[in-house]
Scaffold this motif. Structure first.
Motif, PDB file in Angstrom:
ATOM      1  N   ALA A  42       0.834  -1.210   0.000  1.00 41.97           N
ATOM      2  CA  ALA A  42       0.000   0.000   0.000  1.00 41.97           C
ATOM      3  C   ALA A  42       0.865   1.255   0.000  1.00 41.97           C
ATOM      4  CB  ALA A  42      -0.930  -0.002   1.209  1.00 41.97           C
ATOM      5  N   GLY A  43       2.062   1.156   0.587  1.00 37.08           N
ATOM      6  CA  GLY A  43       2.950   2.312   0.653  1.00 37.08           C
ATOM      7  C   GLY A  43       3.685   2.603  -0.642  1.00 37.08           C
ATOM      8  N   LEU A  44       3.635   1.684  -1.599  1.00 32.85           N
ATOM      9  CA  LEU A  44       4.363   1.883  -2.851  1.00 32.85           C
ATOM     10  C   LEU A  44       3.808   3.048  -3.658  1.00 32.85           C
ATOM     11  CD1 LEU A  44       4.844  -1.808  -4.119  1.00 32.85           C
ATOM     12  CD2 LEU A  44       6.438  -0.409  -2.781  1.00 32.85           C
ATOM     13  N   HIS A  45       2.581   3.473  -3.354  1.00 35.35           N
ATOM     14  CA  HIS A  45       1.925   4.525  -4.142  1.00 35.35           C
ATOM     15  C   HIS A  45       2.360   5.933  -3.745  1.00 35.35           C
ATOM     16  CE1 HIS A  45      -0.819   1.436  -5.650  1.00 35.35           C
ATOM     17  NE2 HIS A  45      -0.965   1.041  -4.406  1.00 35.35           N
ATOM     18  N   PHE A  46       3.042   6.058  -2.617  1.00 36.47           N
ATOM     19  CA  PHE A  46       3.444   7.403  -2.167  1.00 36.47           C
ATOM     20  C   PHE A  46       4.723   7.836  -2.867  1.00 36.47           C
ATOM     21  CE2 PHE A  46       0.671   6.168   1.315  1.00 36.47           C
ATOM     22  CZ  PHE A  46      -0.011   7.350   1.573  1.00 36.47           C
TER      23      PHE A  46
END
Length: 349
Positions: free
Chosen positions: A188-192
């Motif tokens: 989920a953090g890959l999008h930041f």
């Protein structure tokens, strides 16, 4: 809730083989639990849902190049070795998975690299594919870890059939990754992007960093219909004072507290005080969250789209409501959202 409640048809072409061109321009589905509405956005629009003193809880674990390829002594057979966790630094013992496992027995030696300077001896069988290896290397521990990193490759999930690309080393890692120890990314953090985090910071949004070193157990299939009988593998977590203070202040001030990913959610739900506040913790969690479940810390969540009957889908269903989530997943398939590690994202508020 039973395992069969979490099945749905997922076309193979929706499994994302590559990341989006830009981190923050993947698609974003926004679920409003109170209004029972669904919106379709881009991930960078997530900033519109957060205000000053809201908190994003980030898992700052760092993926290490856990997949190695070696050759078995005498036969030269090519063996994949997947590093799971270090058991003993001094003795250089590692818990690993091997493939094909039937060829690897106690006492076998594996040779890595063109010059065979790194050798591993099998000293124990742990599961059908699991082994304990003792690495033999003439050099310091720092040099040994450098050698592992040099020979290893980014551990993309098995569903990605293509070869690892140079850019995967960067893209299969969050931009805030710090503490090495994960064998899979908290996706989920890959999008930041750096730009998006900066914009959130300027808006006054606070960040609380926790650590959960993601293991392959997160992705183990559930093989029992009765979910209460499923056992999660343990994963190491760390929650330190700064994160505790940031999160608890937001809870007390009734701000939005958002867990970025199922791993961040598991971490915070593993250390809750009797008054519903976050506690410091250094240890292990095997917490399995499935409906019904009362969440204590986060009141919103960012997550990717998960595969049928996965423990990750079960957690999301516990948070947003089973029927609402399964309806949203039907919509995601119809609208051709991209699923799994390199896929699109969902914000639940």
């Amino acid at each position: 809730m039973k395992l069969s409640n979490f099945g749905f048809d997922l076309p193979n072409e929706l499994l994302a083989e590559y990341p989006s061109e830009n981190r923050d321009e993947s698609r974003l589905m926004v679920l409003n639990r109170k209004e029972q509405t669904i919106e379709h956005k881009l991930f960078k629009d997530v900033i519109d849902y957060f205000n000053e003193d809201d908190v994003l809880i980030l898992n700052n674990t760092k993926v290490f190049p856990a997949r190695l390829y070696g050759n078995k002594e005498k036969t030269g057979a090519r063996i994949e070795v997947f590093l799971l966790r270090e058991l003993n630094e001094e003795q250089r013992l590692w818990d690993v998975l091997v493939d094909p496992a039937r060829k690897i027995r106690i006492g076998n030696k594996l040779y890595f690299g063109d010059d065979d300077t790194l050798v591993a001896e099998v000293i124990d069988n742990t599961t059908s594919r699991g082994r304990t290896l003792r690495f033999l290397y003439d050099g310091s521990y720092t040099e040994f870890r450098r050698k592992l990193k040099e020979l290893g490759e980014t551990p993309l999930p098995k569903y990605i059939k293509r070869d690892v690309q140079p850019e995967d080393e960067d893209r299969y890692q969050t931009i805030y990754a710090k503490n090495e120890g994960a064998v899979a990314a908290p996706t989920a953090g890959l999008h930041f992007s750096k730009h998006l985090l900066k914009r959130l910071e300027i808006k006054g949004v606070n960040f609380a960093e926790v650590t959960l070193h993601v293991g392959l157990g997160t992705f183990n299939p559930v093989e029992v219909e009765d979910l209460s009988k499923h056992k999660m593998d343990s994963e190491e977590i760390t929650i330190e004072t700064p994160a505790v203070n940031t999160v608890n202040t937001a809870i007390q001030n009734k701000k939005r507290v958002c867990a970025v990913g199922t791993t961040a959610m598991r971490t915070i739900e593993s250390s809750v005080s009797s008054s519903g506040m976050l506690n410091e913790m250094q240890g292990w969690t095997n917490k399995f969250i499935f409906p019904p479940y009362d969440f204590s810390i986060a009141n919103s969540m960012i997550t990717n789209f998960h595969t049928p009957k996965s423990t990750l889908l079960m957690m999301v269903s516990a948070f947003a409501g089973h029927d609402f989530v399964m309806h949203a997943y039907e919509e995601a398939v119809k609208e051709k959202y991209r699923f799994y590690s390199y896929g699109d994202a969902m914000l639940i508020i």
